[in-house]
Design an enzyme around this catalytic site. Structure first.
Site, PDB file in Angstrom:
ATOM      1  CG  HIS A 160     -21.839   7.989  32.020  1.00 37.05           C
ATOM      2  ND1 HIS A 160     -23.134   7.551  31.825  1.00 37.05           N
ATOM      3  CD2 HIS A 160     -21.945   9.147  32.708  1.00 37.05           C
ATOM      4  CE1 HIS A 160     -23.975   8.405  32.380  1.00 37.05           C
ATOM      5  NE2 HIS A 160     -23.281   9.387  32.913  1.00 37.05           N
ATOM      6  CG  HIS A 185     -28.668   8.806  37.600  1.00 34.88           C
ATOM      7  ND1 HIS A 185     -28.563   9.158  38.912  1.00 34.88           N
ATOM      8  CD2 HIS A 185     -27.546   9.320  37.013  1.00 34.88           C
ATOM      9  CE1 HIS A 185     -27.456   9.857  39.118  1.00 34.88           C
ATOM     10  NE2 HIS A 185     -26.833   9.974  37.977  1.00 34.88           N
TER      11      HIS A 185
END
Length: 768
Positions: free
Chosen positions: A55, A101
């Site tokens: 990430h 998200h």
């Protein structure tokens, strides 16, 4: 903070043993030891684990992302900062970015989506820009599934709650409903803002001797290790156990933080800003220090907390929301503190910038971590997945035709992709085609999204000229004549057959939608939502996706200025379809002269510009009949000519209305134009060799725009089409209260409007 003579006052991992929660491989751990010349302690392992997670580090995608075109005449800030920016002239910049998200939203839909909005807002105002609009791209499973409905309700509730409370209009979006997203929904949020060029702030301006402040929410245990645990691994049966890793948002505090940050920028009181997102304080301090070629000395003991007995590990890895790292200009510390106080924000001085490029993390007098910031922020390994991707291609050569797009770059006028219709349906009487159109308009794939976007405030701020429901949103710029258009799009059904074509088509669709409003595309931001890159198929999909975006951007002349990669979107080993979400920004020289989303006037001509070659293979109509097949491809040269032609015709004032032919094909595009003002039309399908009526009406393909023009401008428009080498068909005229498509249907516009308006609400089990 007093100096500490030595490191090692915190719990240390056993020599050559990697803590399980670090998420590092043996190779990566060995690289860490080489970089720092010793065995890290437990906190240092955790900091590397977070910063070297997929990430944060983009280990499997960074090499590919460097191939994306990121330069252009309007680019002011490209990839690498909190957000990208384009120059609108007159000293004004448009700042924008899209991010995902996904994993948090799969586990806790409301908070996952809400904090996704909060995070993308901070990315923009951390650049010194005032957010002016948000958009979102959402991907769910079958809305008739009760579990999916709960996810939809949670995600859309979180988006509306956060955006409405902060006071940022939500002006556009994209929604797909496909079975592969049932357990792994995608939630992508985009934010757009404006900044004066002199107010632009980056994370690279910190200088030795400057103070370091943490301002905003107190730090808690929510979101600890969220970057490494949630967004860098597949979801599985243990997902519910990770629920504490999902952040909790406070939009009212975000509003105060936004206003305080912009006041700090306006007062020229800060030299660097960085929001706290993934990996929390660890990421913020290491990225600012690395970009600024400095070090920092941080004391976690003075970080304000909302939980007792928090350890340095928890403070450094917490992903509590609504926090900002602020580096004041020397001598402006009191001004900064007064602005914090004015906005009732808790701001604490937690350290200072140092000349030596080391991060020294203290807990009071104890030195608990000491690491070079570049090792954390820049030195994660970059994996070359080309060989892995090639292995998938070699194993799958026999099936390549179903994923094609690598051969002839145009839609074929013959063969299965253009002529195939459902065998059982091909013999139906044409009288039933009108009913099929109504069913398609009411389907989740096509129906009006108003059942969802009506919960979003689209007009707050008074800058929204055209909101959700049109091809693109239109925003004015206060005090200026010009304006911007915004769109966000994706083509997952195409991408499932060939990620290259799907990604290229998404870029084409997003920019085409800007053009349909009369705006000139300036740049894009992308979010690449893909499965596991450590498997051959996932590596191939990621590679093809980047290649498709690159090809489309080169052909259309639009650079990529910002973006996000979200990998490991898989549940129980099953990947989602590779999904490239493209956010696009365009400019109007005069926002008052945008192409309005109208039906036109009685007697106006209806034209089809671009390509008439379509297929049912990847269409919404095909999906309703169990068809999902290739080959698929896109002619990017034609797409570029089409967009230039429409903009040229608009510049001459020749276009009354324009609408992209997208999901549902020509039939849905015509119906949606009629629905706008409730005015019908009488048209005929273009006669294309080898394409039957249903394929012509419901087939889908890129590079098609329906135009409505004043008949007096017909010759001018045709001359421009010839000049740009763009095919043009006259379909018919505007007028009446029926959509008449000779010789296949004649349906009241009121019936079309009712089906379109109520379809999604019914699919979700609500009233329309």
């Amino acid at each position: 903070m007093s100096a500490s003579p030595a490191l090692g006052t915190t719990k240390t991992a056993q020599p050559n043993q990697i803590p399980q929660d670090a998420g590092l491989t043996e190779y990566e751990a060995a690289l860490v030891r080489d970089l720092i010349g010793r065995e890290p302690n437990a906190l240092e392992w955790a900091m590397f684990g977070a910063m070297w997670s997929e990430h944060c580090a983009y280990k499997h995608s960074k090499k590919l992302l460097r191939t994306l075109p990121s330069r252009g005449p309007s680019v002011a800030v490209g990839p690498g900062e909190n957000a990208g920016a384009v120059d609108l002239g007159g000293g004004l910049l448009c700042v924008f970015k899209v991010e995902s998200h996904n994993h948090p939203s799969a586990i806790e839909p409301f908070q996952g989506a809400a904090t996704g909005v909060g995070g993308i807002l901070r990315d923009v105002f951390a650049m010194g820009a005032r957010p002016t609009a948000v958009l979102n791209a959402l991907f769910f499973g079958d809305p008739s599934d009760p579990a999916v409905r709960r996810t939809i309700a949670g995600v859309t509730g979180g988006i509306s709650f956060y955006g409405n409370c902060v006071g940022i209009p939500d002006v556009g979006g994209h929604i797909s409903f496909e079975p592969g997203y049932a357990e792994n929904p995608l939630v992508n949020a985009m934010c757009v803002g404006f900044a004066r060029s002199e107010d632009l702030r980056k994370a690279s301006g910190a200088r030795p001797g400057s103070a370091v402040y943490l301002v905003g929410s107190d730090t808690g245990r929510d979101g600890i290790a969220g970057a490494s645990l949630l967004a860098s691994f597949e979801l599985g049966t243990g997902s519910d156990a990770k629920r504490p890793s999902v952040q909790v948002g406070n939009p009212f505090l975000e509003k105060l933080l936004l206003e305080a940050t912009l006041e700090l920028v306006e007062a020229d009181a800060v030299e660097a800003l960085q929001d706290l997102g993934a990996a929390g304080l660890t990421c913020a301090v290491s990225e600012v220090a690395a970009k600024s070629s400095v070090g920092m000395r941080i004391d976690v003991a003075v970080v304000p907390r909302r939980a007792q007995l928090m350890t340095p590990y928890e403070v450094m890895l917490s992903e509590s929301q609504e926090r900002m790292l602020v580096i004041p200009r020397p001598g402006r510390e009191r001004d900064v503190e007064q602005i914090f106080k004015k906005w009732e924000l808790h701001g604490s001085r937690i350290g200072e910038v140092t000349a030596e490029p080391l991060l020294r993390i203290y807990d009071g007098d104890n030195l608990v971590a000491m690491l070079p910031p570049r090792a954390l922020a820049d030195d994660a390994p970059e994996y070359d997945i080309a060989e892995l991707a090639a292995s998938y291609r070699s194993e799958s050569d026999e099936g390549a035709g179903a994923r094609s797009g690598t051969g002839d770059p145009t839609w074929s006028t013959e063969g299965p992709a253009s002529t195939t219709a459902p065998s059982a349906d091909a013999q139906r009487q044409t009288a039933k085609i009108g009913l099929e159109l109504l069913d398609l308009l009411a389907s989740p794939a096509i129906a009006s999204r108003r059942a969802i976007y009506r919960t979003y405030d689209q007009m707050v701020g008074t800058d929204t000229v055209v909101g959700s429901g049109a091809d693109a949103a239109v925003m004015r710029i206060k005090g200026r004549a010009d304006g911007i258009a915004l769109a966000i799009d994706a083509q997952p059904r195409l991408a499932a057959l060939d990620p290259y074509v799907g990604a290229a088509a998404a870029v084409a669709e997003a920019t085409r939608n800007l053009v349909c409003m009369g705006a000139t595309p300036l740049a894009i931001t992308d979010c690449l939502d893909v499965g596991n890159p450590e498997r051959p198929k996932g590596a191939w999909q990621l590679t093809r996706t980047v290649e498709g975006i690159t090809a489309a951007c080169d052909a259309l002349g639009v650079p990529v200025v910002s973006g996000n990669v979200s990998l490991y979107n898989a549940t129980h080993g099953a990947d989602i379809w590779p999904t490239a979400v493209i956010g696009a920004v365009g400019r109007f020289a005069d926002v008052a002269k945008h192409i309005a989303p109208t039906s036109g006037k009685t007697g106006d001509l209806v034209l089809l510009a671009g390509s008439a070659q379509v297929s049912l293979g990847a269409s919404a109509y095909g999906a309703a009949h169990g068809i999902h097949e290739g080959p698929v491809s896109i002619d990017l040269a034609l797409e570029a000519r089409l967009q230039r032609f429409v903009l040229a015709a608009h510049a001459q004032g020749a276009i009354r209305a324009a609408h992209d032919r997208d999901a549902g094909g020509l039939g849905v595009a015509l119906a949606e134009i009629a629905i706008r003002d409730g005015i019908g039309m009488k048209v005929a399908l273009p006669a294309i060799r080898g394409i039957d009526k249903r394929v012509a009406l419901f087939g889908e393909g890129p590079s098609g725009i329906v135009l409505v023009i004043d008949p007096a401008r017909d010759d001018d428009v045709r001359a421009l089409a010839r000049e740009h080498n763009v095919p043009l068909w006259t379909l018919g005229t505007i007028g009446g209260d029926l959509l008449e498509v000779a010789p296949v249907l004649g349906t009241p516009v009121s019936a079309l409007a009712d089906a379109h308006a109520r379809g999604l609400g019914r699919a979700l089990g609500r009233d329309a």
